[in-house]
Motif scaffolding. Structure first.
Motif, PDB file in Angstrom:
ATOM      1  N   VAL A  20       0.833  -1.206   0.000  1.00 37.64           N
ATOM      2  CA  VAL A  20       0.000   0.000   0.000  1.00 37.64           C
ATOM      3  C   VAL A  20       0.865   1.253   0.000  1.00 37.64           C
ATOM      4  CG1 VAL A  20      -1.645   1.331   1.401  1.00 37.64           C
ATOM      5  CG2 VAL A  20      -1.997  -1.114   1.046  1.00 37.64           C
ATOM      6  N   THR A  21       1.940   1.267   0.794  1.00 40.14           N
ATOM      7  CA  THR A  21       2.792   2.456   0.895  1.00 40.14           C
ATOM      8  C   THR A  21       3.939   2.445  -0.112  1.00 40.14           C
ATOM      9  OG1 THR A  21       4.187   1.406   2.564  1.00 40.14           O
ATOM     10  CG2 THR A  21       2.296   2.705   3.353  1.00 40.14           C
ATOM     11  N   LEU A  22       4.030   1.369  -0.905  1.00 41.37           N
ATOM     12  CA  LEU A  22       5.108   1.200  -1.894  1.00 41.37           C
ATOM     13  C   LEU A  22       6.487   1.286  -1.231  1.00 41.37           C
ATOM     14  CD1 LEU A  22       3.667   3.278  -4.864  1.00 41.37           C
ATOM     15  CD2 LEU A  22       3.619   0.801  -4.553  1.00 41.37           C
ATOM     16  N   ASN A  23       6.608   0.670  -0.075  1.00 41.10           N
ATOM     17  CA  ASN A  23       7.862   0.649   0.665  1.00 41.10           C
ATOM     18  C   ASN A  23       8.495  -0.734   0.497  1.00 41.10           C
ATOM     19  OD1 ASN A  23       9.904   0.581   2.569  1.00 41.10           O
ATOM     20  ND2 ASN A  23       8.736   1.739   4.097  1.00 41.10           N
ATOM     21  N   PHE A  24       9.578  -0.795  -0.273  1.00 39.10           N
ATOM     22  CA  PHE A  24      10.217  -2.063  -0.567  1.00 39.10           C
ATOM     23  C   PHE A  24      10.796  -2.709   0.695  1.00 39.10           C
ATOM     24  CE2 PHE A  24      13.980  -4.576  -1.724  1.00 39.10           C
ATOM     25  CZ  PHE A  24      13.350  -5.545  -2.489  1.00 39.10           C
ATOM     26  N   GLY A  25      11.250  -1.921   1.652  1.00 37.27           N
ATOM     27  CA  GLY A  25      11.809  -2.459   2.892  1.00 37.27           C
ATOM     28  C   GLY A  25      10.780  -3.265   3.675  1.00 37.27           C
ATOM     29  N   LEU A  26       9.549  -2.745   3.756  1.00 38.17           N
ATOM     30  CA  LEU A  26       8.496  -3.481   4.452  1.00 38.17           C
ATOM     31  C   LEU A  26       8.139  -4.769   3.724  1.00 38.17           C
ATOM     32  CD1 LEU A  26       6.032  -0.678   5.618  1.00 38.17           C
ATOM     33  CD2 LEU A  26       7.537  -2.071   7.029  1.00 38.17           C
ATOM     34  N   ILE A  27       8.087  -4.716   2.406  1.00 38.32           N
ATOM     35  CA  ILE A  27       7.781  -5.910   1.620  1.00 38.32           C
ATOM     36  C   ILE A  27       8.873  -6.952   1.814  1.00 38.32           C
ATOM     37  CG2 ILE A  27       7.492  -6.821  -0.721  1.00 38.32           C
ATOM     38  CD1 ILE A  27       6.270  -4.089  -1.466  1.00 38.32           C
ATOM     39  N   PHE A  28      10.129  -6.516   1.788  1.00 38.15           N
ATOM     40  CA  PHE A  28      11.243  -7.451   1.959  1.00 38.15           C
ATOM     41  C   PHE A  28      11.220  -8.078   3.359  1.00 38.15           C
ATOM     42  CE2 PHE A  28      15.625  -8.312   3.306  1.00 38.15           C
ATOM     43  CZ  PHE A  28      15.971  -9.262   2.348  1.00 38.15           C
ATOM     44  N   PHE A  29      11.040  -7.254   4.398  1.00 37.43           N
ATOM     45  CA  PHE A  29      11.007  -7.781   5.758  1.00 37.43           C
ATOM     46  C   PHE A  29       9.810  -8.712   5.950  1.00 37.43           C
ATOM     47  CE2 PHE A  29      10.239  -7.447  10.391  1.00 37.43           C
ATOM     48  CZ  PHE A  29      11.427  -8.034  10.804  1.00 37.43           C
ATOM     49  N   GLY A  30       8.694  -8.390   5.329  1.00 43.86           N
ATOM     50  CA  GLY A  30       7.525  -9.281   5.378  1.00 43.86           C
ATOM     51  C   GLY A  30       7.804 -10.611   4.711  1.00 43.86           C
ATOM     52  N   ALA A  31       8.535 -10.578   3.597  1.00 40.51           N
ATOM     53  CA  ALA A  31       8.890 -11.825   2.914  1.00 40.51           C
ATOM     54  C   ALA A  31       9.842 -12.666   3.762  1.00 40.51           C
ATOM     55  CB  ALA A  31       9.512 -11.515   1.556  1.00 40.51           C
ATOM     56  N   VAL A  32      10.768 -12.018   4.461  1.00 36.90           N
ATOM     57  CA  VAL A  32      11.684 -12.742   5.352  1.00 36.90           C
ATOM     58  C   VAL A  32      10.896 -13.369   6.498  1.00 36.90           C
ATOM     59  CG1 VAL A  32      13.598 -12.453   6.979  1.00 36.90           C
ATOM     60  CG2 VAL A  32      13.712 -11.395   4.724  1.00 36.90           C
ATOM     61  N   CYS A  33       9.956 -12.619   7.081  1.00 36.55           N
ATOM     62  CA  CYS A  33       9.114 -13.164   8.149  1.00 36.55           C
ATOM     63  C   CYS A  33       8.264 -14.320   7.639  1.00 36.55           C
ATOM     64  CB  CYS A  33       8.213 -12.086   8.729  1.00 36.55           C
ATOM     65  SG  CYS A  33       9.061 -10.924   9.786  1.00 36.55           S
ATOM     66  N   LEU A  34       7.773 -14.210   6.418  1.00 34.27           N
ATOM     67  CA  LEU A  34       6.975 -15.276   5.830  1.00 34.27           C
ATOM     68  C   LEU A  34       7.818 -16.532   5.611  1.00 34.27           C
ATOM     69  CD1 LEU A  34       4.058 -15.645   4.972  1.00 34.27           C
ATOM     70  CD2 LEU A  34       4.732 -15.004   2.658  1.00 34.27           C
ATOM     71  N   ALA A  35       9.073 -16.360   5.209  1.00 29.93           N
ATOM     72  CA  ALA A  35       9.973 -17.507   5.048  1.00 29.93           C
ATOM     73  C   ALA A  35      10.257 -18.164   6.401  1.00 29.93           C
ATOM     74  CB  ALA A  35      11.270 -17.069   4.378  1.00 29.93           C
ATOM     75  N   ALA A  36      10.457 -17.354   7.439  1.00 29.70           N
ATOM     76  CA  ALA A  36      10.684 -17.904   8.779  1.00 29.70           C
ATOM     77  C   ALA A  36       9.444 -18.650   9.263  1.00 29.70           C
ATOM     78  CB  ALA A  36      11.045 -16.781   9.752  1.00 29.70           C
ATOM     79  N   ALA A  37       8.277 -18.101   8.999  1.00 31.92           N
ATOM     80  CA  ALA A  37       7.031 -18.770   9.396  1.00 31.92           C
ATOM     81  C   ALA A  37       6.872 -20.090   8.652  1.00 31.92           C
ATOM     82  CB  ALA A  37       5.843 -17.852   9.125  1.00 31.92           C
ATOM     83  N   ALA A  38       7.228 -20.105   7.379  1.00 21.15           N
ATOM     84  CA  ALA A  38       7.141 -21.352   6.610  1.00 21.15           C
ATOM     85  C   ALA A  38       8.078 -22.409   7.185  1.00 21.15           C
ATOM     86  CB  ALA A  38       7.475 -21.086   5.141  1.00 21.15           C
ATOM     87  N   CYS A  39       9.273 -21.992   7.598  1.00 24.87           N
ATOM     88  CA  CYS A  39      10.206 -22.935   8.222  1.00 24.87           C
ATOM     89  C   CYS A  39       9.636 -23.489   9.519  1.00 24.87           C
ATOM     90  CB  CYS A  39      11.556 -22.274   8.483  1.00 24.87           C
ATOM     91  SG  CYS A  39      12.494 -21.935   7.002  1.00 24.87           S
ATOM     92  N   LEU A  40       9.012 -22.635  10.329  1.00 22.17           N
ATOM     93  CA  LEU A  40       8.405 -23.103  11.574  1.00 22.17           C
ATOM     94  C   LEU A  40       7.256 -24.071  11.302  1.00 22.17           C
ATOM     95  CD1 LEU A  40       8.329 -19.891  13.789  1.00 22.17           C
ATOM     96  CD2 LEU A  40       9.740 -21.925  14.092  1.00 22.17           C
ATOM     97  N   HIS A  41       6.469 -23.806  10.270  1.00 22.25           N
ATOM     98  CA  HIS A  41       5.357 -24.698   9.938  1.00 22.25           C
ATOM     99  C   HIS A  41       5.876 -26.051   9.439  1.00 22.25           C
ATOM    100  CE1 HIS A  41       1.760 -22.272  10.470  1.00 22.25           C
ATOM    101  NE2 HIS A  41       2.410 -21.252   9.960  1.00 22.25           N
ATOM    102  N   VAL A  42       6.919 -26.035   8.627  1.00 23.50           N
ATOM    103  CA  VAL A  42       7.431 -27.274   8.048  1.00 23.50           C
ATOM    104  C   VAL A  42       8.152 -28.118   9.085  1.00 23.50           C
ATOM    105  CG1 VAL A  42       9.106 -28.195   6.402  1.00 23.50           C
ATOM    106  CG2 VAL A  42       7.557 -26.391   5.709  1.00 23.50           C
TER     107      VAL A  42
END
Length: 96
Positions: free
Chosen positions: A60-82
């Protein structure tokens, strides 16, 4: 493949551990997923929600840093789920 002599020696070492220090033998013989906080279902879902929230806010804010950090958090969450495997207690294994 282990020879008969090697297998017998390993069984003797395992029996010695079980007699001498059963807590250590149990800890070394545990098979299963991570324990403690990584098994927490609420933590896994909270990280999922945080990651998706950061990605949406970044989009929404077109902030690449937030998108990148969200993707890193999503990858960490996927690791925890797996790596969670299941919520059952870890089993103990013995040499065959």
């Amino acid at each position: 493949m282990l020879s008969h002599h090697e297998r017998r020696e390993l069984e003797r070492i395992q029996e010695w551990f079980e007699r001498d220090d059963p807590h250590l033998a149990r800890a070394l013989g545990q098979v299963g997923g991570p324990g403690g906080w990584a098994r927490s279902r609420a933590l896994r879902y909270t990280i999922d929600a945080l990651a998706l929230g950061l990605i949406l806010l970044g989009a929404v804010t077109l902030n690449f840093g937030l998108i990148f950090f969200g993707a890193v958090c999503l990858a960490a969450a996927a690791c925890l789920h797996v790596t969670r495997w299941n919520d059952t207690a870890p089993r103990h294994r013995r040499l065959d």
